[in-house]
Scaffold this motif. Structure first.
Motif, PDB file in Angstrom:
ATOM      1  N   ARG A   3       0.824  -1.198   0.000  1.00 27.35           N
ATOM      2  CA  ARG A   3       0.000   0.000   0.000  1.00 27.35           C
ATOM      3  C   ARG A   3       0.859   1.249   0.000  1.00 27.35           C
ATOM      4  NH1 ARG A   3      -5.298   0.052  -0.852  1.00 27.35           N
ATOM      5  NH2 ARG A   3      -6.139   2.069  -0.364  1.00 27.35           N
ATOM      6  N   TRP A   5      -0.226   4.895   0.446  1.00 28.12           N
ATOM      7  CA  TRP A   5      -1.435   5.611   0.849  1.00 28.12           C
ATOM      8  C   TRP A   5      -1.621   6.893   0.054  1.00 28.12           C
ATOM      9  CZ3 TRP A   5      -4.657   2.981   3.831  1.00 28.12           C
ATOM     10  CH2 TRP A   5      -4.145   1.918   4.561  1.00 28.12           C
ATOM     11  N   HIS A  16       2.769   2.236   9.874  1.00 24.24           N
ATOM     12  CA  HIS A  16       2.314   2.438   8.500  1.00 24.24           C
ATOM     13  C   HIS A  16       3.294   3.281   7.680  1.00 24.24           C
ATOM     14  CE1 HIS A  16      -1.344   0.799  10.237  1.00 24.24           C
ATOM     15  NE2 HIS A  16      -1.648   0.446   8.996  1.00 24.24           N
ATOM     16  N   GLN A  43      -1.357  -2.017  -6.676  1.00 25.53           N
ATOM     17  CA  GLN A  43      -0.495  -0.931  -6.210  1.00 25.53           C
ATOM     18  C   GLN A  43       0.705  -0.740  -7.137  1.00 25.53           C
ATOM     19  OE1 GLN A  43      -0.841   1.274  -3.438  1.00 25.53           O
ATOM     20  NE2 GLN A  43      -2.928   0.513  -3.535  1.00 25.53           N
ATOM     21  N   GLU A  96     -10.927   9.257  -3.289  1.00 22.15           N
ATOM     22  CA  GLU A  96      -9.836   8.290  -3.098  1.00 22.15           C
ATOM     23  C   GLU A  96      -9.126   8.540  -1.770  1.00 22.15           C
ATOM     24  OE1 GLU A  96      -8.361   7.237  -7.605  1.00 22.15           O
ATOM     25  OE2 GLU A  96      -7.788   9.172  -6.769  1.00 22.15           O
ATOM     26  N   ALA A  99     -11.389   7.389   1.056  1.00 25.16           N
ATOM     27  CA  ALA A  99     -11.409   5.923   1.129  1.00 25.16           C
ATOM     28  C   ALA A  99     -10.171   5.409   1.854  1.00 25.16           C
ATOM     29  CB  ALA A  99     -11.505   5.322  -0.274  1.00 25.16           C
ATOM     30  N   ASP A 100      -8.999   5.967   1.517  1.00 29.25           N
ATOM     31  CA  ASP A 100      -7.775   5.550   2.207  1.00 29.25           C
ATOM     32  C   ASP A 100      -7.809   5.952   3.684  1.00 29.25           C
ATOM     33  OD1 ASP A 100      -6.657   4.251   0.075  1.00 29.25           O
ATOM     34  OD2 ASP A 100      -4.869   5.508  -0.035  1.00 29.25           O
ATOM     35  N   ASN A 102     -10.464   6.266   5.596  1.00 28.46           N
ATOM     36  CA  ASN A 102     -11.366   5.332   6.283  1.00 28.46           C
ATOM     37  C   ASN A 102     -10.696   3.982   6.533  1.00 28.46           C
ATOM     38  OD1 ASN A 102     -13.567   7.036   6.623  1.00 28.46           O
ATOM     39  ND2 ASN A 102     -14.340   6.610   4.570  1.00 28.46           N
ATOM     40  N   LEU A 103      -9.974   3.477   5.539  1.00 22.79           N
ATOM     41  CA  LEU A 103      -9.270   2.208   5.701  1.00 22.79           C
ATOM     42  C   LEU A 103      -8.190   2.316   6.774  1.00 22.79           C
ATOM     43  CD1 LEU A 103      -8.783  -0.701   4.805  1.00 22.79           C
ATOM     44  CD2 LEU A 103      -7.353   0.182   2.958  1.00 22.79           C
ATOM     45  N   LEU A 104      -7.456   3.411   6.762  1.00 23.84           N
ATOM     46  CA  LEU A 104      -6.394   3.605   7.747  1.00 23.84           C
ATOM     47  C   LEU A 104      -6.969   3.735   9.161  1.00 23.84           C
ATOM     48  CD1 LEU A 104      -3.324   3.788   7.616  1.00 23.84           C
ATOM     49  CD2 LEU A 104      -3.535   6.261   7.481  1.00 23.84           C
ATOM     50  N   LYS A 106      -9.739   2.296  10.215  1.00 23.54           N
ATOM     51  CA  LYS A 106     -10.136   0.938  10.605  1.00 23.54           C
ATOM     52  C   LYS A 106      -8.933   0.131  11.074  1.00 23.54           C
ATOM     53  CE  LYS A 106     -14.126   0.609   7.600  1.00 23.54           C
ATOM     54  NZ  LYS A 106     -14.671   0.044   6.361  1.00 23.54           N
ATOM     55  N   ARG A 107      -7.786   0.374  10.471  1.00 24.34           N
ATOM     56  CA  ARG A 107      -6.563  -0.343  10.855  1.00 24.34           C
ATOM     57  C   ARG A 107      -5.867   0.292  12.044  1.00 24.34           C
ATOM     58  NH1 ARG A 107      -3.314  -1.746   5.351  1.00 24.34           N
ATOM     59  NH2 ARG A 107      -4.907  -3.039   4.402  1.00 24.34           N
TER      60      ARG A 107
END
Length: 127
Positions: A3, A5, A16, A43, A96, A99-100, A102-104, A106-107
Motif C-alpha cells: 500500500r 497511501w 504504516h 499498487q 480516493e 477511502a484511504d 477510512n481504511l487507515l 479501521k486499521r
C-alpha cells in the motif's frame, strides 16, 4: 498488503509510515526489473510509467522519518524517470483520499490528532 497511501505521510503512524516506505522500495524494484511477484498487483500498476511519483513520495517519507528522529539508510537506486510531484488533491481525488483515510482509521494506523487536518485538507465539513 502492499500500500502506498493516498494521504500525507504525516498522518501515518510509525508502523504504516515504515511499512509504506518498505513497500515503495519493493514496487520500485519490481518495476525496474520488469517483473516479479508483485508485477500485476494493483499498487504496482498504479505506478508503472510513473516512477517520478514514487521518487517524490520517497522524498516525503524520508523527510517525515527524519522529522520524527528516525534513521534513514535506504536510498532509492539510481534510475532515470520523469520528475513528478506526489501532490494530494491533484494526483488523487477527494473520494480516493477519504477511502484511504477510512481504511487507515479501521486499521488504527493514523495519528489521531492529525485526522482533523486531513478532513480540512479534503474539504469535509464537520458538525
Amino acid at each position: 498488503m502492499v500500500r502506498i497511501w493516498r494521504l500525507p505521510v504525516w498522518i501515518l503512524d510509525r508502523q504504516h509510515l515504515l511499512g509504506e516506505h518498505n513497500e515503495l522500495h519493493t514496487i520500485v524494484s519490481v518495476i525496474l526489473r520488469g517483473g516479479g511477484g508483485w508485477w500485476n498487483h494493483p499498487q504496482t500498476n498504479r505506478f508503472k510509467g510513473r516512477l517520478g511519483l514514487l521518487v517524490d513520495r520517497h522524498r516525503q517519507q524520508v523527510e517525515e522519518m527524519r522529522r520524527r528522529g528516525y534513521n534513514h539508510r535506504s536510498p532509492l537506486p539510481k534510475f532515470s524517470y520523469r520528475p513528478e510531484r506526489y501532490i494530494l488533491g491533484v494526483a488523487y481525488t477527494r473520494d480516493e483520499m477519504l477511502a484511504d483515510l477510512n481504511l487507515l482509521i479501521k486499521r488504527k494506523g493514523v495519528i489521531w490528532e492529525r485526522v482533523k487536518d486531513i478532513l480540512d485538507l479534503v474539504g469535509v465539513s464537520r458538525p
